[in-house]
Design a protein around this motif. Structure first.
Motif, PDB file in Angstrom:
ATOM      1  N   LEU A 343      42.106   2.470  78.041  1.00 38.96           N
ATOM      2  CA  LEU A 343      41.607   1.093  78.043  1.00 38.96           C
ATOM      3  C   LEU A 343      40.708   0.812  76.849  1.00 38.96           C
ATOM      4  O   LEU A 343      40.537  -0.336  76.454  1.00 38.96           O
ATOM      5  CB  LEU A 343      40.857   0.824  79.350  1.00 38.96           C
ATOM      6  N   TYR A 414      32.905  -0.836  79.688  1.00 39.87           N
ATOM      7  CA  TYR A 414      33.746   0.072  78.911  1.00 39.87           C
ATOM      8  C   TYR A 414      33.055   1.411  78.690  1.00 39.87           C
ATOM      9  O   TYR A 414      33.725   2.452  78.578  1.00 39.87           O
ATOM     10  CB  TYR A 414      34.152  -0.580  77.586  1.00 39.87           C
ATOM     11  N   ARG A 536      46.823  -4.280  82.027  1.00 38.52           N
ATOM     12  CA  ARG A 536      46.698  -4.734  80.640  1.00 38.52           C
ATOM     13  C   ARG A 536      48.064  -4.870  79.979  1.00 38.52           C
ATOM     14  O   ARG A 536      48.358  -5.888  79.321  1.00 38.52           O
ATOM     15  CB  ARG A 536      45.841  -3.735  79.861  1.00 38.52           C
ATOM     16  N   ALA A 564      40.414  -4.513  76.025  1.00 40.40           N
ATOM     17  CA  ALA A 564      41.537  -3.606  76.275  1.00 40.40           C
ATOM     18  C   ALA A 564      42.810  -4.127  75.632  1.00 40.40           C
ATOM     19  O   ALA A 564      43.712  -3.351  75.280  1.00 40.40           O
ATOM     20  CB  ALA A 564      41.742  -3.427  77.772  1.00 40.40           C
TER      21      ALA A 564
END
Length: 909
Positions: A343, A414, A536, A564
């Motif tokens: 990601l 993240y 994603r 991402a």
């Protein structure tokens, strides 16, 4: 406290509500010290013999303090009924511990180690032979687990209700137990009076019936018979010097190597055994199946259907054992999800890029807009990840993020993913009660928040060490229990640049995302790294969002996916917990700030953008004209609203994806495709949400006359039923909701109550009802829970609601059922056209619709539904969900309508 010895009680079980006389018997055997004792047990062996059923195993049930085997009457009844109906047979033996219930009063003070050995004595005397399933509650849970640890070769499985095997370090014994142990209170509250017993019985939700309360009190009518209650309390190990501390530690350590199937059913409203004890059990038994029953408490067996849960779980245990015996390979782990790019891959690739990654139009501190480059974002993510690791956060630790969408949230999210920590994201729109349920249920190790979130965490006792997003005054830091800030962690991480970080595996848990709570308490949805990567990839493929692209995210989930996707992301000036606060000007400003080509909005945000479009200037309209793709997700959007948005963004293709927290993108449809579908359908009877996106399979399970989805999964056109989906980006599971997760899974065959065997597919029951048309398009007709079962047939709500909304005076409608299932009467509740937020409308009272309006609504519905409309009610505003501000809460409307039509007050729903 220790009373004189007395024999086992004279039992008249026929006088106890829910107990069959044939279950009750006395068993005599030497106790742990070799002294002959008499126990009372409830045993359904006679029922099984009458049914000619051989038991799979024996469930040995152990009560706690101050209950007795009566606690387990529903388990005995359900097991006997299942065997009598031809299902699997389970013998159930529920034991009254010595000095408790109707068992012998020994005149001794019995310690935990003795009680564990006593349990073995009565099990042998009752003729129990393996395999055995232990089931315990309260301190009976500890006793049953002690037996389980000592008799692994006879053990099939082990289950507990609210209990504890270890007191977490640094935390006191629960306040109610401290009070019961206090000098001057202990003997008075537990033995000389019924205070301890009465307090325990008062913990049931809802209150116990008089008959049930009387049954629980029956064995403890005199102080002489309550000595065991006092002794049990005194045997709680409050410190390492307590005589039972060593035995408790032995049992707690033994659980770490207990490898049989294990289950914990839990009532979170327990003032004694709170979730911290559940956390301890999960740490000791990593394979533990857990189901938390929101709203239930200490007397879980009185609050919920424990018997059904236990027998369902044991059925699955038996299925797995039979499959394994038939084919050893059947117990192998399922294949891993296919590898996807990390990601944070684009952050790594763009770590030296000075281009824009994020734009906050209304940052929480300072004037906006605030711009963050890819280089700064990548560096900050790396620094926070290393700082969190130095702070003690490890892979698998849970980090609750109570941070508004923007740069701070993106950076820490993240960082957690990079570190392998599990991010917990719950929408602030759930309100304090909903957030409290979510955060406590998710059991975070760390809470990261701005001041409002941290203040709520402190005031409401949410778990986890506290990290603030930015520096706070010393007094505020102390008051909120804050240990550090993201700024400090970033500085700490910067000094550790280059130090290695753990690398999470693809099938490691990455996130727990909470649902909106619009159909019950919000559920935690677990995603692995591979599944989030698949989300994603599905978005990127469907909407052409490539690295270097740009998007405006007026819908929080998509704001978090921007990095991402490698796309610069703008969060507009709005309250994300109230999507309808987004204005057309704020949207235009956000589009212009990053030259955005893609716009994500919730339906409520779309409605307000259209409503405030008159404030747009020429430059605003020019910016919006540059948008190429517009998406509105979370709830259906009318074609009229899409057309209105199309006039504001004439260059954009308007999409309305269909999905849910459990699977963010299942199908997709454009405004043009909706128009074509409606033109080609004589009576759509729902909202067209398009065809499945690549990688997604959609099936329907047909409804029966009771509104249950029992049909085999089919892709045939025109079959109305529950929508079932399969995709790489469907959730991994629900968090701490074993029963809910089990119910959400489907096989390709008919529903038969057996455990789901998925043959590689991950079929998820969406809870939506709808049908596929001949072109493969999916039409949503409402929620399964909102299906109305009338004497004339099943009615799904969306089609009739659409018909009612064709009446000129009706702005919005909700179709609900009133009365018992199978004979429900159809009721239509409407908002009429006008300014829904005017002072006049806010003062308006609900009412029965006038004859003209009522007849128009009925006329519209005659062609759509088999049943007649019993009533048409008018309300100022229909209640909607918090997250989307657009989904009508039909369950609430139905309950309100039933109350009104039963003679209740005409108050707003």
């Amino acid at each position: 406290m220790v009373t004189e010895r007395s024999p086992a009680g004279v039992v008249d079980p026929g006088s106890f509500e829910g107990v069959e006389p044939s279950w009750s018997r006395l068993v005599t055997a030497p106790d742990a010290d070799g002294v002959e004792r008499t126990w009372h047990v409830l045993d359904n062996a006679g029922d099984l013999a009458s049914a000619g059923a051989a038991p799979v195993a024996t469930i040995v049930c152990v009560h706690g303090n101050p209950t007795w085997s009566y606690l387990w009457r529903s388990v005995l009844a359900a097991a006997s009924a299942q065997a009598a109906g031809g299902g699997r047979a389970w013998r159930v033996v529920a034991v009254d511990q010595l000095d408790m219930g109707w068992s012998e009063r020994t005149g001794t003070r019995r310690r935990l180690a003795q009680r564990v050995r006593d349990l073995d004595a009565v099990v042998r005397a009752a003729g129990v032979e393996g395999p055995v399933v232990t089931l315990g509650h309260d301190w009976g849970g500890v006793v049953s687990l002690g037996w389980a640890v000592d008799h692994r070769d006879e053990l099939l499985a082990s289950a507990v209700l609210n209990t504890a095997v270890h007191q977490p370090e640094g935390t006191p014994v629960p306040a109610p137990l401290r009070l019961a142990l206090a000098r001057g209170v202990h003997g008075l509250g537990t033995e000389r009076t019924t205070a301890f017993l009465d307090t325990t019985l008062a913990l049931a939700h809802p209150r116990l019936t008089p008959g049930v309360r009387a049954a629980y009190r029956a064995p403890y009518r005199t102080a002489a018979r309550r000595g065991g209650i006092a002794a049990f309390v005194a045997d709680i190990p409050v410190d390492a010097d307590h005589p039972s501390a060593g035995e408790l530690d032995r049992i707690a350590q033994g659980l770490r190597t207990l490898d049989v199937p294990a289950l914990a059913l839990w009532g979170p409203r327990d003032p004694i055994f709170s979730d911290r004890y559940l956390d301890d059990l999960r740490e000791r038994l990593p394979h533990l199946d857990v189901h938390r029953f929101e709203g239930a408490g200490h007397l879980l067996a009185e609050d919920v259907d424990v018997a059904g849960a236990v027998l369902t779980w044991l059925g699955d245990v038996a299925d797995r054992r039979e499959d394994r015996d038939a084919s050893p390979a059947a117990d192998a782990r399922p294949a891993r999800e296919p590898a996807t790019a990390r990601l944070w891959a684009h952050l790594d690739a763009l770590r030296d890029d000075e281009g824009t990654a994020l734009v906050e139009m209304a940052p929480p501190r300072g004037a906006g807009p605030r711009t963050v480059s890819w280089r700064l974002l990548a560096r900050r993510v790396d620094e926070i990840a290393r700082g969190l690791h130095a702070f003690g956060v490890r892979p698998g630790d849970r980090v609750s993020l109570l941070v508004p969408p923007g740069a701070d949230l993106t950076g820490v999210l993240y960082a957690c993913l990079r570190l392998g920590a599990v991010v917990v994201v719950a929408d602030a729109g759930l309100g304090l009660r909903g957030l409290t349920r979510a955060v406590r249920g998710a059991r975070p190790d760390v809470v990261v928040g701005a001041v409002p979130g941290l203040a709520a965490a402190r005031a409401l006792g949410w778990p986890g060490r506290r990290i603030a997003t930015h520096p706070l005054p010393r007094a505020t830091t102390a008051a909120l229990g804050v240990e550090t800030t993201l700024v400090d962690l970033a500085s700490l991480g910067a000094a550790m640049r280059g130090a290695p970080l753990p690398e999470p595996a693809q099938d490691d848990v990455a996130a727990v995302l909470f649902t909106s709570g619009s159909t019950g308490p919000a559920k935690g949805v677990v995603y692995t790294h591979a599944q989030l990567g698949a989300v994603r990839d599905a978005l990127a493929a469907r909407y052409g969002i490539a690295p270097g692209g740009s998007l405006v995210a007026g819908f929080a989930p998509f704001a978090l996916l921007g990095p991402a996707l490698g796309a610069r992301t703008v969060t507009p000036d709005m309250d994300v917990t109230a999507p309808r606060t987004l204005t057309a000007r704020a949207l235009a400003d956000a589009v212009a700030a990053a030259d955005a080509r893609v716009v994500f909005l919730s339906p409520a945000a779309v409605a307000n953008v259209v409503a405030t479009a008159d404030a747009l200037g020429a430059e605003d309209r020019a910016a919006l004209a540059g948008v190429g793709t517009f998406l509105s997700a979370g709830a259906p959007v009318s074609l009229a609203l899409l057309d209105a948005v199309g006039r504001l963004m004439p260059g954009a293709e308007a999409h309305t994806p269909y999905g849910m927290t459990e699977g963010l993108l299942m199908t997709d449809v454009t405004a043009q495709e909706i128009r074509a579908a409606q033109a080609g359908a004589a009576a759509p009877g729902g909202v067209c949400v398009g065809r499945p996106v690549p990688g997604v399979r959609v099936r329907v399970s047909a409804l029966d006359g009771d509104g249950r989805a029992v049909g085999e999964l089919t892709a045939d056109a025109g079959v109305t039923g529950e929508v079932v989906v399969d995709a790489p980006h469907v959730k991994d599971r629900y968090d701490a909701l074993w029963l809910t997760e089990r119910a959400s899974r489907r096989t390709a065959g008919p529903v038969d109550g057996a455990a789901a065997r998925t043959d590689g597919a991950r079929w998820h029951r969406t809870g939506d009802v709808g049908h596929l048309d001949a072109a493969g398009r999916l039409w949503i007709e409402g929620r399964l829970a909102h299906v109305v079962t009338t004497p004339d047939g099943v009615v799904t709500p969306v089609g009739p609601e659409q018909a009612a909304e064709q009446v000129a005076q009706v702005h919005r409608a909700a179709v609900v059922g009133v009365g018992p299932a199978g004979v429900q009467q159809l009721v239509v509740v409407v908002e009429t056209v006008g300014d829904r937020h005017s002072a006049r409308r806010r003062r308006a009272r609900p009412r029965l619709a006038g004859p003209g309006l009522a007849e128009q609504v009925r006329e519209r519905l005659r062609e759509r539904v088999p049943a007649s409309v019993a009533a048409v009610l008018v309300v100022p505003v229909l209640p909607t969900d918090v997250r989307h501000n657009s989904k009508v809460d039909r369950a609430r409307v139905a309950a309100w309508a039933e109350g009104v039509l039963s003679g209740g007050r005409m108050v707003a729903p």
